[in-house]
Scaffold this active site. Structure first.
Site, PDB file in Angstrom:
ATOM      1  N   GLU A   1      34.252  21.074  54.850  1.00  0.00           N
ATOM      2  CA  GLU A   1      35.131  20.639  53.758  1.00  0.00           C
ATOM      3  C   GLU A   1      36.322  21.592  53.655  1.00  0.00           C
ATOM      4  OE1 GLU A   1      32.720  20.743  50.181  1.00  0.00           O
ATOM      5  OE2 GLU A   1      32.525  22.910  50.242  1.00  0.00           O
TER       6      GLU A   1
ATOM      7  N   ASP B   1      38.795  26.880  44.242  1.00  0.00           N
ATOM      8  CA  ASP B   1      39.512  25.984  45.162  1.00  0.00           C
ATOM      9  C   ASP B   1      41.033  26.124  45.058  1.00  0.00           C
ATOM     10  OD1 ASP B   1      36.912  24.939  45.539  1.00  0.00           O
ATOM     11  OD2 ASP B   1      37.257  23.310  44.119  1.00  0.00           O
TER      12      ASP B   1
HETATM   13  O1  FUB Z   1      34.978  22.498  43.590  1.00  0.00           O
HETATM   14  C1  FUB Z   1      34.176  21.422  44.017  1.00  0.00           C
HETATM   15  C2  FUB Z   1      33.955  21.480  45.485  1.00  0.00           C
HETATM   16  O2  FUB Z   1      33.340  22.708  45.856  1.00  0.00           O
HETATM   17  C3  FUB Z   1      35.226  21.466  46.316  1.00  0.00           C
HETATM   18  O3  FUB Z   1      35.822  20.221  46.401  1.00  0.00           O
HETATM   19  C4  FUB Z   1      34.684  22.001  47.584  1.00  0.00           C
HETATM   20  O4  FUB Z   1      35.650  22.357  48.533  1.00  0.00           O
HETATM   21  C5  FUB Z   1      33.852  23.160  47.090  1.00  0.00           C
HETATM   22  O5  FUB Z   1      34.653  24.292  46.854  1.00  0.00           O
END
Ligand code: FUB
Length: 321
Positions: A221, A14
């Site tokens: 997301e 991320d």
């Molecule tokens: O790293 C945890 C979660 O997985 C992140 O918040 C999302 O975007 C995905 O990458």
């Protein structure tokens, strides 16, 4: 296309990337596993407990420095579990880290931690931002103001909210219903609260119709915003269809018109990115699970150049390369 694993020494994911004082700073999640790690749709396998900061002055070839642990879950007074994707903004010589974490009731809230330097350490505020919810914040500075884009469905809990209020039961649209939108909110002068109610960030097709829940290119997301040739580019992960897509607008609040795929699926369930210009070139920071042998919860940071065509369209990058 040349790609680089940025930090083979550890599992990180991320990446939120910014240029501060002429240097590249990378703010990743810090993956790890223990014997209790179990993978599920709630994202319980992403049980991160601290953040590190990395930096470099040469993205494709230079040394990447690990500035060490800059914030620990145990130092956050309201901590429950799961420190997910964070981002950092600079204002008046102070650095503000925004991070999502579940509180003691297992509800994602947004925390703020402050540092005097981009490499931290970051000191957490005693409470989360009032009225905050869901995950994956990206801070975008525009015309002197700071805006936070955020949101993620499934384990990111966005489906539990409507009009910024918690629902009694979560509602995830299906079929031809409009997909759930990301959110954007202006930050307060002191950077510690929202200055207003978060607004929905709509992604629409060329006819102006919102992308529907069954569209493989809809928002899931990991929002990110950058500006190129005066246009706002809103990019995001499509989650269960595993792409990074983008949409453009003349307005920072949207609606954003869907344009295409930036990154095709990588090895691993999640895909998550940031886009940054440095010394006249553009870069896509992202992650995949190749070095861990495909373990979803052990991701490695990656980077490659990103190119636009003459019309400002981003050229699609192959995730498996
Ligand atoms: O790293 C945890 C979660 O997985 C992140 O918040 C999302 O975007 C995905 O990458």
């Amino acid at each position: 296309m040349k790609k680089r694993y940025l930090f083979p020494a550890d599992y990180m994911a991320d990446p939120s990337v910014h240029i501060f004082n002429g240097r590249v700073y990378i703010y990743p999640s810090h993956d790890w596993e223990d014997e209790n790690t179990v993978e599920n749709d709630n994202g319980d396998h992403f049980n991160m407990k601290d953040y590190h900061v990395l930096s470099t002055d040469d993205i494709m070839n230079g040394e990447v420095i690990d500035h060490g642990k800059v914030l620990d879950r145990d130092d956050i007074p309201w901590a429950g579990r799961q420190l997910w994707d964070c981002d950092v903004a600079e204002k008046d010589g102070k650095y503000y880290m925004y991070f999502p974490m579940k509180d003691k009731n297992d509800i994602f809230r947004h925390g703020v931690a402050i540092a005097d330097r981009p490499e931290g350490p970051f000191i957490p505020q005693p409470d989360p931002i009032r009225g905050s919810y869901s995950i994956d914040m990206a801070i975008f500075k525009d015309e002197g103001e700071y805006y936070m884009y955020f949101g993620g469905i499934w384990g990111g809990q966005l489906q539990r909210y409507k009009d910024n209020k918690a629902l009694e039961s979560a509602y995830l649209p299906t079929g031809k219903e409009p997909a759930l939108p990301s959110r954007v909110v202006r930050l307060s002068e002191d950077m510690l609260q929202y200055a207003e109610e978060p607004r929905p960030v709509h992604v629409v097709d060329k006819k102006g119709k919102p992308l529907t829940a069954d569209n493989p290119h809809r928002f899931f997301e990991a929002p990110w915003v950058h500006k190129y040739n005066g246009k706002y580019y809103f990019s995001y992960s499509t989650g269960d269809t595993h792409m990074i897509c983008y949409a453009t607008s003349d307005n920072r609040f949207g609606p954003f018109t869907y344009q295409g795929v930036i990154l095709t699926p990588v090895v691993g369930w999640t895909t998550h990115h940031s886009i940054v210009e440095f010394k006249g070139k553009w870069y896509l920071f992202h992650h995949d699970c190749v070095p861990s042998g495909g373990k979803t919860w052990l991701r490695s940071l990656k980077v490659c150049e990103l190119e636009y065509d003459a019309e400002g369209r981003i050229k699609t990058i192959e995730g498996m390369d």
